[in-house]
Design an enzyme around this catalytic site. Structure first.
Site, PDB file in Angstrom:
ATOM      1  CD1 TRP A   2      -2.276   1.956   0.516  1.00 56.73           C
ATOM      2  CD2 TRP A   2      -1.561   2.158   1.843  1.00 56.73           C
ATOM      3  NE1 TRP A   2      -2.591   3.199   1.087  1.00 56.73           N
ATOM      4  CE2 TRP A   2      -1.725   3.208   1.555  1.00 56.73           C
ATOM      5  CE3 TRP A   2      -0.217   2.610   3.282  1.00 56.73           C
ATOM      6  CZ2 TRP A   2      -2.033   4.625   3.058  1.00 56.73           C
ATOM      7  CZ3 TRP A   2      -0.308   4.067   3.853  1.00 56.73           C
ATOM      8  CH2 TRP A   2      -1.592   4.842   3.383  1.00 56.73           C
ATOM      9  CD  GLU A  62      -4.695  -1.482   2.031  1.00 55.73           C
ATOM     10  OE1 GLU A  62      -5.282  -1.018   3.101  1.00 55.73           O
ATOM     11  OE2 GLU A  62      -3.021  -2.075   2.412  1.00 55.73           O
ATOM     12  CE  LYS A 105      -6.281   5.794   3.700  1.00 56.84           C
ATOM     13  NZ  LYS A 105      -5.051   6.249   4.467  1.00 56.84           N
ATOM     14  CG  ASP A 136      -9.007  -0.782   4.960  1.00 61.79           C
ATOM     15  OD1 ASP A 136      -8.971  -0.142   5.288  1.00 61.79           O
ATOM     16  OD2 ASP A 136      -7.166  -1.549   6.043  1.00 61.79           O
ATOM     17  CG  HIS A 194      -8.077   2.348   2.348  1.00 64.38           C
ATOM     18  ND1 HIS A 194      -6.851   1.871   2.073  1.00 64.38           N
ATOM     19  CD2 HIS A 194      -7.598   2.599   3.709  1.00 64.38           C
ATOM     20  CE1 HIS A 194      -5.990   1.479   3.352  1.00 64.38           C
ATOM     21  NE2 HIS A 194      -6.936   2.785   3.928  1.00 64.38           N
ATOM     22  CG  HIS A 223      -5.566  -4.559   5.446  1.00 70.78           C
ATOM     23  ND1 HIS A 223      -4.993  -2.966   5.489  1.00 70.78           N
ATOM     24  CD2 HIS A 223      -5.106  -5.733   5.667  1.00 70.78           C
ATOM     25  CE1 HIS A 223      -3.616  -4.134   5.135  1.00 70.78           C
ATOM     26  NE2 HIS A 223      -3.915  -5.727   5.745  1.00 70.78           N
ATOM     27  CG  ASP A 238      -8.199   4.654   6.262  1.00 69.37           C
ATOM     28  OD1 ASP A 238      -9.235   3.651   6.802  1.00 69.37           O
ATOM     29  OD2 ASP A 238      -7.695   4.917   5.951  1.00 69.37           O
ATOM     30  CG  ASP A 248      -7.373   2.719  10.101  1.00 72.06           C
ATOM     31  OD1 ASP A 248      -7.602   1.649   9.503  1.00 72.06           O
ATOM     32  OD2 ASP A 248      -6.309   3.433   9.595  1.00 72.06           O
ATOM     33  CG  ASP A 302      -5.042  -1.863   8.538  1.00 70.20           C
ATOM     34  OD1 ASP A 302      -4.340  -0.705   9.442  1.00 70.20           O
ATOM     35  OD2 ASP A 302      -4.794  -1.237   7.957  1.00 70.20           O
TER      36      ASP A 302
END
Length: 426
Positions: A185, A226, A228, A259, A262, A286, A294, A296, A326
């Site tokens: 990523w 990955e 985003k 993800d 993302h 993820h 995003d 997390d 993640d």
């Protein structure tokens, strides 16, 4: 009289059998699932490349909860504690900045020897290892770019880092006897509207092609890319968009990483799994939780997590999907974050495994949408938690909230002393 975990499980087993669900088969299937638990929750994504632990841009955790790991040994100690509270055998996901060495080296100099202690520890714990090159928090991330930067010297630095990361992932796979998923990523992008979106993507594509030029044994390592939507400092344009990496992964025979944070705020990854499964080599997840962006956050048992579990199980995608976590939250106990997030991911899969999937598919095929709705709603009241608690007990993991007391005791005995020791050392 309070019923035991075993007694509650037997009652649940009987109830599920009435709708054609074999709980023993579900538990056996769940036992085989390995979740890749990310190391960066334990130290707020600082790593050990820079002794001062200072981030230079690209990613950041918020909060100052006491007890963060400051050394590789402390991080491993914390992960051992978390793994002991999570049923089953799993994997640990490393970033390149988590090397364990006394040498003063940079990201374009890392070698397998700098991760030997991680491999030895993983074998002692009986866990696998995954890997990620670190294309952020470094002075060579210039103007918000790495592999897409117009300066060849910048690109060459990161290309070398990518090549070396591949060799490390191959080494980790050999040493542990478990395939190491190496996830790429890059945060490359621009804060405001660019004129040229095409050329940076072309540079990114060519840089990645150079990194992946050498064929590696996929018994030891497989690679994922990955995407985003945007990031801090890259709000207007991200080079590695979903379309870019979907195209790259499909044409270069790479796994495609999704993800959960993302994408657009109303866009979910669960709905993408069946499509990617048809065309891609495989999928890396993820599992995270975005809150408006995003961010997390620690994974909770929300609708999207359950939908991810359902899509994987209903479509028989467990063999094609690598499930990793993640998130990073420095406002709460970091070990508790691992435990909550990992156990919730397992629970979501178990709930899906306890559905009468074949019957539901047949009902749908017959256009009986009334029964489909009635049965799926009724399933929400079934005692999956009693099956989960039995799974924990069978794996010598704490049942219910019993894990929390262990974490608090660990905080009192271990974590609470760290900041004092660090201050004294300075």
């Amino acid at each position: 009289m309070t019923k035991t975990v075993e007694e509650r499980y037997q009652e649940a087993k009987t109830r599920y059998a009435e709708i054609g669900v074999d709980t023993e088969a579900a538990l056996k299937k769940l036992q085989e699932v390995k979740i890749s638990m990310h190391c960066w929750q334990g130290d707020d994504v600082k790593g050990f490349l820079n002794p001062e632990g200072e981030l230079t841009g690209g990613i950041m955790a918020t909060g100052d909860y006491p007890g963060a790991a400051h050394t590789p040994d402390q991080l491993r100690q914390d992960m051992e504690k978390a793994l002991a509270l999570i049923p089953g055998k799993h994997k640990i996901n490393l970033h390149a900045i988590y090397l364990d060495t006394d040498e003063a080296i940079d990201l374009d100099e890392i070698e397998p020897k700098h991760f030997e202690k991680w491999a030895k520890w993983a074998n002692e714990q009986g866990v696998g290892l995954d890997f990620n090159p670190t294309f952020f928090s470094h002075p060579m991330m210039k103007d918000g770019m790495t592999l897409a930067h117009p300066d060849k010297a910048v690109r060459d630095y990161w290309i070398e880092h990518g090549k070396r990361s591949r060799k490390i992932a191959e080494y980790l796979g050999k040493e542990t006897g478990q395939t190491c998923i190496n996830n790429f990523w890059m945060p490359d992008g621009m804060k405001d509207n660019p004129i040229d979106r095409y050329t940076p993507r072309k540079r990114m594509m060519e840089s990645l092609d150079e990194i992946f030029e050498e064929d590696l044994n996929e018994t030891y390592t497989q690679e994922a890319v990955e995407s985003k939507l945007f990031g801090l400092g890259a709000e207007a344009y991200t080079v590695g968009s979903h379309e870019f990496y979907m195209g790259y992964g499909l044409t270069r025979d790479k796994l495609i990483c999704l993800d959960a944070g993302h994408f657009h705020p109303t866009e979910v990854i669960s709905n993408k799994l069946s499509s990617l499964a048809l065309f891609s080599k495989g999928i890396m997840l993820h599992v995270s939780r975005p809150v408006r962006w995003d961010s997390d956050h620690v994974v909770i048992m929300d609708d999207e997590l359950q939908e991810i579990g359902k899509e994987i199980v209903r479509n028989d995608l467990l063999d094609k999907t690598n499930i990793g976590l993640d998130f990073f939250d420095a406002t709460i106990n970091r070990i508790a974050a691992w435990v909550v997030g990992t156990r919730n991911t397992q629970k979501a899969l178990l709930k899906a495994m306890l559905e009468p999937t074949n019957e539901l598919k047949q009902i749908e095929l017959e256009n009986d949408y009334t029964k489909r709705m009635a049965l799926t709603e009724e399933l929400k009241d079934f005692p999956y938690a009693d099956v989960w608690n039995y799974f924990c007990e069978q794996n010598d993991a704490p049942v219910g909230m019993n894990w929390y007391e262990e974490v608090m005791n660990y905080e009192r005995d271990i974590l609470s002393t760290r900041d004092k020791e660090l201050a004294t050392a300075k």
